[in-house]
Every structure is written in C-alpha cells, then in structure tokens.
Motif scaffolding. Structure first.
Motif, PDB file in Angstrom:
ATOM      1  N   ARG A  50      -5.214 -24.860   3.797  1.00  0.00           N
ATOM      2  CA  ARG A  50      -4.684 -23.780   2.982  1.00  0.00           C
ATOM      3  C   ARG A  50      -3.523 -23.140   3.723  1.00  0.00           C
ATOM      4  O   ARG A  50      -3.454 -23.186   4.940  1.00  0.00           O
ATOM      5  N   PRO A  51      -2.615 -22.519   3.012  1.00  0.00           N
ATOM      6  CA  PRO A  51      -1.485 -21.858   3.693  1.00  0.00           C
ATOM      7  C   PRO A  51      -1.945 -20.752   4.629  1.00  0.00           C
ATOM      8  O   PRO A  51      -1.297 -20.462   5.622  1.00  0.00           O
ATOM      9  N   SER A  52      -3.081 -20.121   4.338  1.00  0.00           N
ATOM     10  CA  SER A  52      -3.550 -19.037   5.193  1.00  0.00           C
ATOM     11  C   SER A  52      -4.013 -19.553   6.544  1.00  0.00           C
ATOM     12  O   SER A  52      -4.016 -18.810   7.524  1.00  0.00           O
ATOM     13  N   ASP A  53      -4.435 -20.825   6.630  1.00  0.00           N
ATOM     14  CA  ASP A  53      -4.823 -21.393   7.917  1.00  0.00           C
ATOM     15  C   ASP A  53      -3.615 -21.464   8.844  1.00  0.00           C
ATOM     16  O   ASP A  53      -3.741 -21.289  10.054  1.00  0.00           O
ATOM     17  N   ARG A  54      -2.461 -21.699   8.302  1.00  0.00           N
ATOM     18  CA  ARG A  54      -1.231 -21.739   9.100  1.00  0.00           C
ATOM     19  C   ARG A  54      -0.941 -20.349   9.679  1.00  0.00           C
ATOM     20  O   ARG A  54      -0.479 -20.227  10.803  1.00  0.00           O
ATOM     21  N   LEU A  55      -1.245 -19.303   8.915  1.00  0.00           N
ATOM     22  CA  LEU A  55      -1.046 -17.941   9.399  1.00  0.00           C
ATOM     23  C   LEU A  55      -1.924 -17.663  10.609  1.00  0.00           C
ATOM     24  O   LEU A  55      -1.486 -17.032  11.575  1.00  0.00           O
ATOM     25  N   LEU A  56      -3.147 -18.136  10.593  1.00  0.00           N
ATOM     26  CA  LEU A  56      -4.038 -17.957  11.737  1.00  0.00           C
ATOM     27  C   LEU A  56      -3.515 -18.702  12.961  1.00  0.00           C
ATOM     28  O   LEU A  56      -3.542 -18.173  14.078  1.00  0.00           O
ATOM     29  N   LEU A  75      -1.576  -8.287  14.987  1.00  0.00           N
ATOM     30  CA  LEU A  75      -1.425  -7.783  13.617  1.00  0.00           C
ATOM     31  C   LEU A  75      -1.471  -8.911  12.592  1.00  0.00           C
ATOM     32  O   LEU A  75      -2.068  -8.757  11.518  1.00  0.00           O
ATOM     33  N   LEU A  76      -0.870 -10.051  12.918  1.00  0.00           N
ATOM     34  CA  LEU A  76      -0.955 -11.195  12.001  1.00  0.00           C
ATOM     35  C   LEU A  76      -2.388 -11.691  11.870  1.00  0.00           C
ATOM     36  O   LEU A  76      -2.813 -12.125  10.801  1.00  0.00           O
ATOM     37  N   GLY A  77      -3.150 -11.630  12.969  1.00  0.00           N
ATOM     38  CA  GLY A  77      -4.558 -11.999  12.905  1.00  0.00           C
ATOM     39  C   GLY A  77      -5.348 -11.056  12.013  1.00  0.00           C
ATOM     40  O   GLY A  77      -6.227 -11.486  11.264  1.00  0.00           O
TER      41      GLY A  77
END
Length: 77
Positions: free
Chosen positions: A13-19, A63-65
């Motif tokens: 998922r795209p959110s996994d890239r954010l992590l 903050l991104l986490g």
C-alpha cells in the motif's frame, strides 16, 4: 469462505512507503545526533553544520511516523 490475509509478497500500500520513509529519516537523524556528540571526542574540531542539518531529520521522521500511525489506524466505514 474464510477471511485469509493477502500474501506477504503482495503489492504494498502507499502508506507502507510512508512508514519506510519515516523510519529512514528518523534513523539518519539519530545517527547524526550521535555523530555530533562523538566528533569532539574523536577529534579536536567541532561538528560541521551539515551534521546539525541532518540531525533535524529525526523529528521530521518522528512526525511522519505519527502521521502514518494515525492514517493507518483509522477505521474503514
């Protein structure tokens, strides 16, 4: 039918890239903080300005986490 989880090697998922970005930025920032404290011990010079710039990545990664945790923890309607 049973609810089986998707295979582990499936599409991300795209959110996994954010992590992953958050962890990388936080890790780089923490390493820079450690380098700031180690530099005067190892040499007689003060740390470079670029180390202080890299150290500012730690709170950005944190903050991104938090954004990732809040975004991925929301309930689906």
């Amino acid at each position: 039918m049973t609810n089986t989880p998707p295979p582990a090697g499936g599409p991300r998922r795209p959110s996994d890239r954010l992590l992953q970005i958050a962890v990388a930025l936080f890790g780089i920032g923490i390493l820079a903080v450690v380098a700031i404290f180690v530099t005067p011990i190892v040499s007689d010079s003060s740390p470079g300005l670029w180390l202080y710039g890299l150290a500012m990545l730690a709170p950005v990664g944190f903050l991104l986490g938090l954004v990732f945790a809040l975004w991925s923890g929301r309930r689906a309607r």
